[in-house]
Design a protein around this motif. Sequence first.
Motif, PDB file in Angstrom:
ATOM      1  N   GLN A 153      20.682  19.369  34.214  1.00  0.00           N
ATOM      2  CA  GLN A 153      22.504  18.872  32.985  1.00  0.00           C
ATOM      3  C   GLN A 153      22.455  19.732  32.185  1.00  0.00           C
ATOM      4  O   GLN A 153      21.410  20.096  31.337  1.00  0.00           O
ATOM      5  CB  GLN A 153      21.820  17.631  32.807  1.00  0.00           C
ATOM      6  CG  GLN A 153      20.733  16.738  31.975  1.00  0.00           C
ATOM      7  CD  GLN A 153      20.897  15.965  31.679  1.00  0.00           C
ATOM      8  OE1 GLN A 153      22.479  14.790  31.474  1.00  0.00           O
ATOM      9  NE2 GLN A 153      19.678  14.973  31.494  1.00  0.00           N
ATOM     10  N   VAL A 154      23.787  19.421  32.316  1.00  0.00           N
ATOM     11  CA  VAL A 154      24.242  20.361  30.702  1.00  0.00           C
ATOM     12  C   VAL A 154      25.204  19.863  30.161  1.00  0.00           C
ATOM     13  O   VAL A 154      26.740  18.821  30.482  1.00  0.00           O
ATOM     14  CB  VAL A 154      24.618  21.997  31.687  1.00  0.00           C
ATOM     15  CG1 VAL A 154      23.137  22.851  32.007  1.00  0.00           C
ATOM     16  CG2 VAL A 154      25.456  22.436  32.412  1.00  0.00           C
ATOM     17  N   GLU A 155      25.843  19.850  28.891  1.00  0.00           N
ATOM     18  CA  GLU A 155      26.879  19.980  27.797  1.00  0.00           C
ATOM     19  C   GLU A 155      27.268  21.028  28.037  1.00  0.00           C
ATOM     20  O   GLU A 155      27.005  21.908  27.349  1.00  0.00           O
ATOM     21  CB  GLU A 155      26.362  18.873  27.195  1.00  0.00           C
ATOM     22  CG  GLU A 155      25.468  17.394  26.940  1.00  0.00           C
ATOM     23  CD  GLU A 155      25.789  16.942  26.090  1.00  0.00           C
ATOM     24  OE1 GLU A 155      25.990  17.499  24.916  1.00  0.00           O
ATOM     25  OE2 GLU A 155      25.798  15.475  26.038  1.00  0.00           O
ATOM     26  N   LEU A 177      32.701  19.322  25.940  1.00  0.00           N
ATOM     27  CA  LEU A 177      33.799  18.637  26.826  1.00  0.00           C
ATOM     28  C   LEU A 177      32.826  17.749  27.412  1.00  0.00           C
ATOM     29  O   LEU A 177      34.262  17.520  28.267  1.00  0.00           O
ATOM     30  CB  LEU A 177      34.528  19.944  26.787  1.00  0.00           C
ATOM     31  CG  LEU A 177      35.512  21.026  26.189  1.00  0.00           C
ATOM     32  CD1 LEU A 177      35.835  22.348  26.545  1.00  0.00           C
ATOM     33  CD2 LEU A 177      36.214  19.855  25.187  1.00  0.00           C
ATOM     34  N   PHE A 178      32.153  18.881  28.119  1.00  0.00           N
ATOM     35  CA  PHE A 178      31.150  17.793  29.539  1.00  0.00           C
ATOM     36  C   PHE A 178      30.427  18.081  29.673  1.00  0.00           C
ATOM     37  O   PHE A 178      29.361  18.684  29.187  1.00  0.00           O
ATOM     38  CB  PHE A 178      32.464  18.779  30.563  1.00  0.00           C
ATOM     39  CG  PHE A 178      33.761  19.250  30.882  1.00  0.00           C
ATOM     40  CD1 PHE A 178      34.777  18.577  31.762  1.00  0.00           C
ATOM     41  CD2 PHE A 178      33.641  20.375  30.183  1.00  0.00           C
ATOM     42  CE1 PHE A 178      36.141  18.466  31.416  1.00  0.00           C
ATOM     43  CE2 PHE A 178      35.891  20.912  30.271  1.00  0.00           C
ATOM     44  CZ  PHE A 178      36.163  20.119  30.652  1.00  0.00           C
ATOM     45  N   ARG A 179      29.940  17.056  30.555  1.00  0.00           N
ATOM     46  CA  ARG A 179      27.987  17.280  31.338  1.00  0.00           C
ATOM     47  C   ARG A 179      28.242  16.727  32.555  1.00  0.00           C
ATOM     48  O   ARG A 179      28.931  16.152  32.992  1.00  0.00           O
ATOM     49  CB  ARG A 179      27.718  15.976  30.771  1.00  0.00           C
ATOM     50  CG  ARG A 179      26.248  15.751  31.079  1.00  0.00           C
ATOM     51  CD  ARG A 179      25.080  14.694  29.515  1.00  0.00           C
ATOM     52  NE  ARG A 179      25.424  13.474  30.564  1.00  0.00           N
ATOM     53  CZ  ARG A 179      24.852  12.466  31.002  1.00  0.00           C
ATOM     54  NH1 ARG A 179      23.856  12.951  31.292  1.00  0.00           N
ATOM     55  NH2 ARG A 179      25.583  11.365  31.198  1.00  0.00           N
ATOM     56  N   ASP A 239      26.618  24.352  39.809  1.00  0.00           N
ATOM     57  CA  ASP A 239      27.441  23.363  40.194  1.00  0.00           C
ATOM     58  C   ASP A 239      26.518  22.389  40.879  1.00  0.00           C
ATOM     59  O   ASP A 239      26.160  21.764  39.789  1.00  0.00           O
ATOM     60  CB  ASP A 239      26.495  24.469  42.092  1.00  0.00           C
ATOM     61  CG  ASP A 239      26.864  25.258  42.206  1.00  0.00           C
ATOM     62  OD1 ASP A 239      28.216  26.080  42.309  1.00  0.00           O
ATOM     63  OD2 ASP A 239      26.660  25.488  43.629  1.00  0.00           O
ATOM     64  N   GLY A 240      27.656  20.958  40.290  1.00  0.00           N
ATOM     65  CA  GLY A 240      27.413  19.731  39.996  1.00  0.00           C
ATOM     66  C   GLY A 240      27.868  18.530  39.741  1.00  0.00           C
ATOM     67  O   GLY A 240      29.190  19.387  40.136  1.00  0.00           O
ATOM     68  N   ILE A 241      27.847  17.677  39.751  1.00  0.00           N
ATOM     69  CA  ILE A 241      29.035  16.603  39.437  1.00  0.00           C
ATOM     70  C   ILE A 241      29.459  16.602  37.741  1.00  0.00           C
ATOM     71  O   ILE A 241      28.447  16.299  36.795  1.00  0.00           O
ATOM     72  CB  ILE A 241      28.380  15.658  40.212  1.00  0.00           C
ATOM     73  CG1 ILE A 241      27.587  15.394  41.392  1.00  0.00           C
ATOM     74  CG2 ILE A 241      29.493  14.275  39.576  1.00  0.00           C
ATOM     75  CD1 ILE A 241      29.008  15.952  42.112  1.00  0.00           C
ATOM     76  N   VAL A 242      30.530  16.362  37.507  1.00  0.00           N
ATOM     77  CA  VAL A 242      31.484  16.361  36.201  1.00  0.00           C
ATOM     78  C   VAL A 242      30.550  14.426  35.626  1.00  0.00           C
ATOM     79  O   VAL A 242      31.810  13.727  36.665  1.00  0.00           O
ATOM     80  CB  VAL A 242      32.728  16.286  35.909  1.00  0.00           C
ATOM     81  CG1 VAL A 242      33.421  15.616  34.945  1.00  0.00           C
ATOM     82  CG2 VAL A 242      33.016  18.071  36.380  1.00  0.00           C
TER      83      VAL A 242
END
Length: 244
Positions: free
Chosen positions: A34-36, A156-158, A136-139
């Motif tokens: 997981q990234v921010e 802004l996003f995780r 790649d991932g889900i916002v």
Amino acid sequence: MSNPVLILASALVLGAGPIRAALPVEGLVLPFRQVEVAAPVSSRITDMKVKEGEAVKEGQPLALLYGRLEELEAQRAKVLLERREFEAKGARKLYESRVIPEARALEARIDLDLARLQYETAAEQVRLRTVFAPMDGIVVTRAHDAGETVTTAQPLFRILDLSKVVVQIEVEPRQLTALAPGHRVRVSFPLAVQPILAEGEVVLVDPCADAQGRVRVKVVVENPERRIRSGIKALVDLPGPAQP
């Protein structure tokens, strides 16, 4: 004479005896990664390209930041670069024809190199006005909207990578007798939308125990269809010591 109580206690602590039944241990499902994502520069958001719950690919634009001044500077630097390329090419021909000295041709080539660096710098400033997905991932979180001003310290996003999941459990040391990174274990997810039974790989056995003497273990389970959600409970079947 040996104390039978001490002998039994030592056997339990050391995990003595053959491994027999599997002991289910409850754990928590975590995302594989997981990234921010924050803005690379402080600016105003002009457009948000994705919504919460949307799947994204690495390198996909997530948001645009105001960058008109940077775009103009990049255009100016490009024009200057084209001019320096023309001048350097002409100077090279004149030098080869022995019309100008080598120093003049070298000066033109240096001016070209500097113009190229200026253009690359300006182009990078334009690129920094676009926020890209790092994987790649889900916002799962979109913290701001178009029109808002953000800084580099504001996420802004995780984004979560759920192509695999990590099941984290805490176990007693005696349950680790036949457990090590690389071992395969059975994992069930009774609280999933549809109960799932899968196989996972142990990737971490913490070398340190916590204050209660329990050891942290992480098991990775493949999740290509994203059926396993982060935050639910799971049961990991670990080998347990047989009863004497």
